[in-house]
Design an enzyme around this catalytic site. Structure first.
Site, mmCIF file in Angstrom:
data_model
loop_
_atom_site.group_PDB
_atom_site.id
_atom_site.type_symbol
_atom_site.label_atom_id
_atom_site.label_comp_id
_atom_site.label_asym_id
_atom_site.label_seq_id
_atom_site.Cartn_x
_atom_site.Cartn_y
_atom_site.Cartn_z
ATOM 1 N N ASP B 15 2.769 -42.046 -90.139
ATOM 2 C CA ASP B 15 1.319 -41.875 -90.101
ATOM 3 C C ASP B 15 0.995 -40.657 -89.248
ATOM 4 O O ASP B 15 1.905 -39.935 -88.829
ATOM 5 C CB ASP B 15 0.601 -43.141 -89.620
ATOM 6 C CG ASP B 15 0.851 -43.445 -88.142
ATOM 7 O OD1 ASP B 15 1.263 -42.546 -87.388
ATOM 8 O OD2 ASP B 15 0.618 -44.596 -87.743
ATOM 9 N N GLN B 16 -0.274 -40.415 -89.000
ATOM 10 C CA GLN B 16 -0.628 -39.156 -88.357
ATOM 11 C C GLN B 16 -0.189 -39.068 -86.897
ATOM 12 O O GLN B 16 -0.295 -38.008 -86.291
ATOM 13 C CB GLN B 16 -2.126 -38.895 -88.490
ATOM 14 C CG GLN B 16 -2.989 -39.845 -87.705
ATOM 15 C CD GLN B 16 -4.465 -39.495 -87.845
ATOM 16 O OE1 GLN B 16 -4.973 -39.349 -88.948
ATOM 17 N NE2 GLN B 16 -5.151 -39.343 -86.732
#
Lengths: 144, 144, 144, 144
Positions: B15-16
């Site tokens: 994810d980010q």
């Protein structure tokens, strides 16, 4: 018929580049179809209960711009019957604020029974996607 | 019985923040279970064909360290029968190189038929998880 | 503070048992947190821009009932500060119609800077979760 | 250069129709690319460390047959440089036993720096995908 929904990018849909991971577009397309069919008056869950399934045979996505976690996106979906036994859904996703393009594409669906065998679209399905028996000579584009 | 597998973090699982998204741990736990049951001689797909299902009733994860895209991870799973009709799988995930902890936890599964109703574990299932009829008076921990 | 949202089960969230796949609960929990923080006045995206991150250190889910594709679910989330530097979010998911239980659980989050190092919760974060300076000598449980 | 890997369908990748959910194909394509690049001698994680990114600009999937939980699949990926600054990866997935078709398609990737701006492919990247200076006048299709 067109149908538009708003939704936000989930954190789970981002990847380490900081934008949405590419396969999420197809999951969003599905949300668009679901709401399109509901707006048309026949939710897909009800369609499956009637024994009609729309499995994908083809999917296409063009990635046109970034969308980050929590961005509010606007997705428009439009369905058409193609050939004798296919449904095609065209989708466009843009940023809700400003309208910057995010992704667009389409999915093509077979029309099958529960066991996955192609069936002829039932009359209510053909009707749903705006197909009528050759009614008026002046009918133009049926797809919106 | 313990079973260990190696696997790599997929890009889709990041994810980010640049590490794996939290829910992926539960998907990895499932891969561990699948390979544990195969190693025990009864693949879960075969178990379902016999009409025995192991739906989750509980899941717990502790996040202990980062794992990035393409990191090679080592996951060890161990199954035990708990109470009359539950299976518990304990899982530990570490970096394959160096052994730094990544995550650990467990899942608890009901034992049901196809319709989701609890059933008594069939003898072959009890046997699979190492439960024997009260054989020796000195039996201690049954969990490995 | 409590916050409740409604959402529908996506087709992508189902599995071959016909209900939602277990890891989706954690993705839903994240949607609940996101809307809880927005309702509290500080969207998580803004929090990250301020350099404050809430990575998971623990997650727990109890699976209590089925939820099928397109079911409308109701999720209530509540956040509390625990110990010196943790946030805990408790979540409950039920069927919107009828209220049948679907899942409940919690996540525990560290409070860190961008590099993942624990930091003391900034005053605005402590305030957000309703923690006040030692006001009354008779303060008991802070968690509701 | 072609590269082939074997992998199994995860339970998390199925949906209520009992086959894999459509977006999983794109996640599998990514696994194929990752292993293709590793086999070529330059893992994608290393490529990103060198500041070169390959974000998707287009994806296409044809769904050709069912694949169920735990089915062993065989995926072949092949990369080519297209135009001045694009990489195209063609992918085919079949059942490992019997070879029944499952899916095929391609992804097209921009070549960018960390900030997402297109860059000219570095020589090592062009070399990686087998592009040579205009060698023979009779060169036809460059794609294998």
């Amino acid at each position: 018929m067109d149908h538009t929904i708003l939704f936000r990018v989930r954190y789970s849909e981002t990847d380490q580049m900081g934008t949405f991971y590419n396969s999420r577009a197809l999951e969003w397309f599905e949300c668009g179809r679901t709401e399109l069919l509901r707006a048309m008056g026949l939710p897909y869950a009800e369609m499956e209960r009637r024994g009609v399934f729309l499995p994908l045979v083809e999917a296409h996505v063009e990635y046109r711009g970034r969308a980050r976690y929590d961005d509010l996106l606007k997705m428009t979906s439009r369905g058409t019957l193609v050939g004798k036994a296919r449904v095609r859904i065209d989708v466009e996703i843009v940023q809700a604020e400003g309208g910057a393009p995010v992704a667009r594409g389409y999915t093509v669906h077979a029309i099958t029974g529960p066991a996955g065998k192609p069936i002829r679209p039932p009359p209510w399905l053909a009707q749903l996607f705006g197909v009528k028996r050759p009614p008026s000579p002046l009918r133009g584009e049926a797809s919106s």
